[in-house]
Design a protein around this motif. Structure first.
Motif, PDB file in Angstrom:
ATOM      1  N   GLU A   1     182.640 -37.060  34.905  1.00 50.95           N
ATOM      2  CA  GLU A   1     182.202 -35.656  34.909  1.00 50.95           C
ATOM      3  C   GLU A   1     181.220 -35.388  33.771  1.00 50.95           C
ATOM      4  O   GLU A   1     180.199 -34.724  33.960  1.00 50.95           O
ATOM      5  CB  GLU A   1     183.427 -34.753  34.775  1.00 50.95           C
ATOM      6  N   LEU A   2     181.505 -35.915  32.590  1.00 50.67           N
ATOM      7  CA  LEU A   2     180.631 -35.691  31.434  1.00 50.67           C
ATOM      8  C   LEU A   2     179.309 -36.441  31.563  1.00 50.67           C
ATOM      9  O   LEU A   2     178.271 -35.957  31.107  1.00 50.67           O
ATOM     10  CB  LEU A   2     181.331 -36.104  30.149  1.00 50.67           C
ATOM     11  N   ARG A   3     179.333 -37.626  32.163  1.00 52.25           N
ATOM     12  CA  ARG A   3     178.108 -38.408  32.282  1.00 52.25           C
ATOM     13  C   ARG A   3     177.184 -37.865  33.365  1.00 52.25           C
ATOM     14  O   ARG A   3     175.979 -37.834  33.210  1.00 52.25           O
ATOM     15  CB  ARG A   3     178.443 -39.855  32.601  1.00 52.25           C
ATOM     16  N   ASP A   4     177.750 -37.474  34.502  1.00 49.29           N
ATOM     17  CA  ASP A   4     176.931 -37.170  35.668  1.00 49.29           C
ATOM     18  C   ASP A   4     176.641 -35.695  35.875  1.00 49.29           C
ATOM     19  O   ASP A   4     175.553 -35.329  36.290  1.00 49.29           O
ATOM     20  CB  ASP A   4     177.598 -37.716  36.935  1.00 49.29           C
ATOM     21  N   ASN A   5     177.574 -34.837  35.603  1.00 55.10           N
ATOM     22  CA  ASN A   5     177.452 -33.426  35.978  1.00 55.10           C
ATOM     23  C   ASN A   5     177.162 -32.530  34.782  1.00 55.10           C
ATOM     24  O   ASN A   5     177.885 -31.573  34.536  1.00 55.10           O
ATOM     25  CB  ASN A   5     178.727 -32.958  36.681  1.00 55.10           C
ATOM     26  N   GLN A   6     176.118 -32.833  34.059  1.00 56.32           N
ATOM     27  CA  GLN A   6     175.753 -31.985  32.929  1.00 56.32           C
ATOM     28  C   GLN A   6     175.013 -30.745  33.447  1.00 56.32           C
ATOM     29  O   GLN A   6     174.069 -30.865  34.226  1.00 56.32           O
ATOM     30  CB  GLN A   6     174.851 -32.751  31.958  1.00 56.32           C
ATOM     31  N   PRO A   7     175.435 -29.559  33.025  1.00 56.64           N
ATOM     32  CA  PRO A   7     174.714 -28.355  33.457  1.00 56.64           C
ATOM     33  C   PRO A   7     173.338 -28.284  32.789  1.00 56.64           C
ATOM     34  O   PRO A   7     173.131 -28.813  31.698  1.00 56.64           O
ATOM     35  CB  PRO A   7     175.604 -27.208  32.973  1.00 56.64           C
ATOM     36  N   VAL A   8     172.408 -27.628  33.459  1.00 59.74           N
ATOM     37  CA  VAL A   8     171.062 -27.465  32.901  1.00 59.74           C
ATOM     38  C   VAL A   8     171.133 -26.475  31.746  1.00 59.74           C
ATOM     39  O   VAL A   8     171.651 -25.371  31.885  1.00 59.74           O
ATOM     40  CB  VAL A   8     170.078 -26.965  33.986  1.00 59.74           C
ATOM     41  N   ASP A   9     170.641 -26.901  30.597  1.00 55.17           N
ATOM     42  CA  ASP A   9     170.644 -26.065  29.398  1.00 55.17           C
ATOM     43  C   ASP A   9     169.260 -26.162  28.768  1.00 55.17           C
ATOM     44  O   ASP A   9     168.849 -27.232  28.313  1.00 55.17           O
ATOM     45  CB  ASP A   9     171.718 -26.538  28.420  1.00 55.17           C
ATOM     46  N   VAL A  10     168.545 -25.051  28.732  1.00 50.54           N
ATOM     47  CA  VAL A  10     167.161 -25.064  28.229  1.00 50.54           C
ATOM     48  C   VAL A  10     167.086 -25.300  26.728  1.00 50.54           C
ATOM     49  O   VAL A  10     166.023 -25.638  26.213  1.00 50.54           O
ATOM     50  CB  VAL A  10     166.415 -23.766  28.610  1.00 50.54           C
ATOM     51  N   ASP A  11     168.199 -25.146  26.013  1.00 48.93           N
ATOM     52  CA  ASP A  11     168.183 -25.343  24.566  1.00 48.93           C
ATOM     53  C   ASP A  11     168.355 -26.803  24.161  1.00 48.93           C
ATOM     54  O   ASP A  11     168.135 -27.152  23.006  1.00 48.93           O
ATOM     55  CB  ASP A  11     169.285 -24.511  23.915  1.00 48.93           C
ATOM     56  N   LEU A  12     168.773 -27.655  25.083  1.00 52.85           N
ATOM     57  CA  LEU A  12     169.008 -29.061  24.765  1.00 52.85           C
ATOM     58  C   LEU A  12     167.808 -29.915  25.170  1.00 52.85           C
ATOM     59  O   LEU A  12     167.077 -29.561  26.091  1.00 52.85           O
ATOM     60  CB  LEU A  12     170.254 -29.559  25.502  1.00 52.85           C
ATOM     61  N   PRO A  13     167.620 -31.061  24.503  1.00 53.81           N
ATOM     62  CA  PRO A  13     166.535 -31.961  24.900  1.00 53.81           C
ATOM     63  C   PRO A  13     166.730 -32.449  26.334  1.00 53.81           C
ATOM     64  O   PRO A  13     167.843 -32.779  26.745  1.00 53.81           O
ATOM     65  CB  PRO A  13     166.655 -33.127  23.918  1.00 53.81           C
ATOM     66  N   GLY A  14     165.655 -32.490  27.098  1.00 52.75           N
ATOM     67  CA  GLY A  14     165.710 -32.949  28.485  1.00 52.75           C
ATOM     68  C   GLY A  14     166.561 -32.054  29.363  1.00 52.75           C
ATOM     69  O   GLY A  14     167.118 -32.512  30.350  1.00 52.75           O
ATOM     70  N   LEU A  15     166.662 -30.793  28.992  1.00 58.76           N
ATOM     71  CA  LEU A  15     167.471 -29.800  29.710  1.00 58.76           C
ATOM     72  C   LEU A  15     168.942 -30.205  29.796  1.00 58.76           C
ATOM     73  O   LEU A  15     169.681 -29.759  30.654  1.00 58.76           O
ATOM     74  CB  LEU A  15     166.917 -29.542  31.116  1.00 58.76           C
ATOM     75  N   GLY A  16     169.382 -31.082  28.889  1.00 59.39           N
ATOM     76  CA  GLY A  16     170.775 -31.498  28.839  1.00 59.39           C
ATOM     77  C   GLY A  16     171.166 -32.491  29.915  1.00 59.39           C
ATOM     78  O   GLY A  16     172.359 -32.725  30.114  1.00 59.39           O
ATOM     79  N   GLN A  17     170.206 -33.103  30.597  1.00 51.50           N
ATOM     80  CA  GLN A  17     170.517 -33.992  31.713  1.00 51.50           C
ATOM     81  C   GLN A  17     170.709 -35.452  31.302  1.00 51.50           C
ATOM     82  O   GLN A  17     171.296 -36.219  32.049  1.00 51.50           O
ATOM     83  CB  GLN A  17     169.411 -33.906  32.774  1.00 51.50           C
ATOM     84  N   PHE A  18     170.242 -35.841  30.137  1.00 51.36           N
ATOM     85  CA  PHE A  18     170.328 -37.227  29.697  1.00 51.36           C
ATOM     86  C   PHE A  18     171.221 -37.281  28.469  1.00 51.36           C
ATOM     87  O   PHE A  18     170.797 -37.031  27.348  1.00 51.36           O
ATOM     88  CB  PHE A  18     168.929 -37.778  29.397  1.00 51.36           C
ATOM     89  N   TYR A  19     172.500 -37.609  28.697  1.00 51.94           N
ATOM     90  CA  TYR A  19     173.537 -37.491  27.667  1.00 51.94           C
ATOM     91  C   TYR A  19     174.227 -38.827  27.460  1.00 51.94           C
ATOM     92  O   TYR A  19     174.622 -39.497  28.425  1.00 51.94           O
ATOM     93  CB  TYR A  19     174.552 -36.444  28.116  1.00 51.94           C
ATOM     94  N   CYS A  20     174.369 -39.237  26.219  1.00 53.42           N
ATOM     95  CA  CYS A  20     175.134 -40.435  25.869  1.00 53.42           C
ATOM     96  C   CYS A  20     176.509 -39.962  25.423  1.00 53.42           C
ATOM     97  O   CYS A  20     176.652 -39.346  24.361  1.00 53.42           O
ATOM     98  CB  CYS A  20     174.436 -41.211  24.751  1.00 53.42           C
ATOM     99  N   LEU A  21     177.500 -40.237  26.232  1.00 54.66           N
ATOM    100  CA  LEU A  21     178.854 -39.766  25.956  1.00 54.66           C
ATOM    101  C   LEU A  21     179.432 -40.405  24.705  1.00 54.66           C
ATOM    102  O   LEU A  21     180.083 -39.742  23.900  1.00 54.66           O
ATOM    103  CB  LEU A  21     179.756 -40.070  27.158  1.00 54.66           C
ATOM    104  N   GLU A  22     179.195 -41.695  24.513  1.00 54.22           N
ATOM    105  CA  GLU A  22     179.771 -42.406  23.372  1.00 54.22           C
ATOM    106  C   GLU A  22     179.235 -41.891  22.039  1.00 54.22           C
ATOM    107  O   GLU A  22     179.958 -41.828  21.062  1.00 54.22           O
ATOM    108  CB  GLU A  22     179.495 -43.907  23.489  1.00 54.22           C
ATOM    109  N   CYS A  23     177.950 -41.538  21.999  1.00 48.33           N
ATOM    110  CA  CYS A  23     177.325 -41.093  20.748  1.00 48.33           C
ATOM    111  C   CYS A  23     177.238 -39.569  20.636  1.00 48.33           C
ATOM    112  O   CYS A  23     176.857 -39.057  19.582  1.00 48.33           O
ATOM    113  CB  CYS A  23     175.936 -41.697  20.626  1.00 48.33           C
ATOM    114  N   ASP A  24     177.541 -38.862  21.714  1.00 45.38           N
ATOM    115  CA  ASP A  24     177.474 -37.404  21.753  1.00 45.38           C
ATOM    116  C   ASP A  24     176.058 -36.921  21.419  1.00 45.38           C
ATOM    117  O   ASP A  24     175.853 -36.066  20.575  1.00 45.38           O
ATOM    118  CB  ASP A  24     178.504 -36.794  20.790  1.00 45.38           C
ATOM    119  N   LYS A  25     175.068 -37.514  22.120  1.00 48.30           N
ATOM    120  CA  LYS A  25     173.664 -37.151  21.897  1.00 48.30           C
ATOM    121  C   LYS A  25     172.976 -36.888  23.224  1.00 48.30           C
ATOM    122  O   LYS A  25     173.268 -37.527  24.224  1.00 48.30           O
ATOM    123  CB  LYS A  25     172.914 -38.291  21.195  1.00 48.30           C
TER     124      LYS A  25
END
Length: 111
Positions: A35-59
Protein backbone atom coordinates in the motif's frame (compact mmCIF):
# COMPACT_ATOMS: atom_id res chain seq x y z
CA UNK A 1 38.70 39.45 11.03
CA UNK A 2 39.16 36.03 12.52
CA UNK A 3 35.46 35.58 13.24
CA UNK A 4 33.94 32.15 13.44
CA UNK A 5 32.40 31.05 10.15
CA UNK A 6 29.16 29.17 10.46
CA UNK A 7 28.63 26.24 8.18
CA UNK A 8 25.44 26.67 6.17
CA UNK A 9 24.81 22.93 6.18
CA UNK A 10 24.77 22.86 9.97
CA UNK A 11 22.26 25.69 10.12
CA UNK A 12 19.80 24.06 7.76
CA UNK A 13 16.98 22.17 9.39
CA UNK A 14 17.25 18.40 9.03
CA UNK A 15 14.07 16.59 7.99
CA UNK A 16 12.83 14.35 10.77
CA UNK A 17 12.28 10.92 9.27
CA UNK A 18 10.41 7.97 10.65
CA UNK A 19 12.13 5.75 13.18
CA UNK A 20 13.68 2.47 12.05
CA UNK A 21 11.31 0.31 14.10
CA UNK A 22 8.21 1.97 12.61
CA UNK A 23 9.50 1.42 9.08
CA UNK A 24 10.45 -2.19 9.92
CA UNK A 25 6.90 -2.81 11.18
CA UNK A 26 5.55 -1.53 7.85
CA UNK A 27 7.97 -3.73 5.92
CA UNK A 28 7.03 -6.83 7.94
CA UNK A 29 3.36 -6.42 6.97
CA UNK A 30 3.22 -7.19 3.21
CA UNK A 31 -0.19 -5.59 2.73
CA UNK A 32 0.90 -2.32 4.37
CA UNK A 33 4.22 -2.28 2.46
CA UNK A 34 2.48 -2.74 -0.89
CA UNK A 35 0.00 0.00 0.00
CA UNK A 36 2.79 2.44 0.88
CA UNK A 37 4.87 1.63 -2.20
CA UNK A 38 2.15 1.63 -4.84
CA UNK A 39 -0.79 3.76 -3.73
CA UNK A 40 0.75 7.09 -2.85
CA UNK A 41 -1.78 9.94 -3.09
CA UNK A 42 -0.91 12.89 -5.33
CA UNK A 43 0.57 15.66 -3.20
CA UNK A 44 1.71 18.87 -4.92
CA UNK A 45 4.01 19.74 -2.00
CA UNK A 46 6.18 16.63 -2.38
CA UNK A 47 8.84 15.99 -5.04
CA UNK A 48 7.40 14.17 -8.06
CA UNK A 49 3.89 14.77 -6.70
CA UNK A 50 4.63 12.11 -4.07
CA UNK A 51 4.53 9.26 -6.59
CA UNK A 52 8.14 8.05 -6.29
CA UNK A 53 8.68 6.96 -2.69
CA UNK A 54 11.40 4.83 -1.09
CA UNK A 55 9.75 3.13 1.85
CA UNK A 56 12.99 1.96 3.47
CA UNK A 57 14.56 5.44 3.50
CA UNK A 58 11.32 7.43 3.89
CA UNK A 59 12.21 9.72 0.96
CA UNK A 60 10.32 11.04 -2.06
CA UNK A 61 12.02 11.50 -5.43
CA UNK A 62 11.32 13.63 -8.49
CA UNK A 63 11.11 10.81 -11.04
CA UNK A 64 11.42 7.06 -11.47
CA UNK A 65 15.03 7.14 -12.71
CA UNK A 66 16.05 9.15 -9.62
CA UNK A 67 14.41 6.54 -7.40
CA UNK A 68 16.14 3.68 -9.25
CA UNK A 69 19.50 5.46 -8.97
CA UNK A 70 18.88 5.93 -5.24
CA UNK A 71 18.07 2.22 -4.79
CA UNK A 72 21.40 1.25 -6.37
CA UNK A 73 23.35 3.66 -4.16
CA UNK A 74 25.32 3.12 -0.98
CA UNK A 75 23.07 5.03 1.49
CA UNK A 76 20.05 2.91 0.50
CA UNK A 77 22.03 -0.31 0.80
CA UNK A 78 23.32 0.71 4.23
CA UNK A 79 19.76 1.41 5.31
CA UNK A 80 18.68 -2.06 4.12
CA UNK A 81 21.53 -3.58 6.11
CA UNK A 82 20.15 -1.93 9.26
CA UNK A 83 16.80 -3.65 8.71
CA UNK A 84 18.40 -7.10 8.67
CA UNK A 85 19.50 -6.75 12.30
CA UNK A 86 16.86 -7.25 14.96
CA UNK A 87 16.36 -4.11 17.06
CA UNK A 88 17.29 -4.22 20.73
CA UNK A 89 14.47 -4.83 23.16
CA UNK A 90 13.92 -2.63 26.19
CA UNK A 91 15.02 -5.47 28.47
CA UNK A 92 18.31 -5.86 26.57
CA UNK A 93 19.02 -2.14 26.78
CA UNK A 94 18.34 -2.07 30.53
CA UNK A 95 20.63 -5.04 31.14
CA UNK A 96 23.36 -3.51 28.97
CA UNK A 97 23.26 -0.27 30.95
CA UNK A 98 23.74 -2.17 34.22
CA UNK A 99 20.39 -1.16 35.69
CA UNK A 100 18.64 -4.51 35.42
CA UNK A 101 18.95 -7.58 37.55
CA UNK A 102 21.45 -9.77 35.77
CA UNK A 103 21.90 -13.41 36.75
CA UNK A 104 25.37 -13.47 38.25
CA UNK A 105 25.14 -17.10 39.34
CA UNK A 106 24.83 -16.21 43.03
CA UNK A 107 21.61 -18.19 43.50
CA UNK A 108 23.09 -21.55 42.49
CA UNK A 109 25.81 -23.21 44.47
CA UNK A 110 27.47 -26.42 43.56
CA UNK A 111 28.29 -28.31 46.74
Amino acid sequence: MGGVKKNRAKRQKIKASRMIDAIKADLDDPKRAKELRDNQPVDVDLPGLGQFYCLECDKHFIAGPALEQHKSGKPHKNRLRRFRDEPYTIQESVLASGQGSADRGLGKRNS
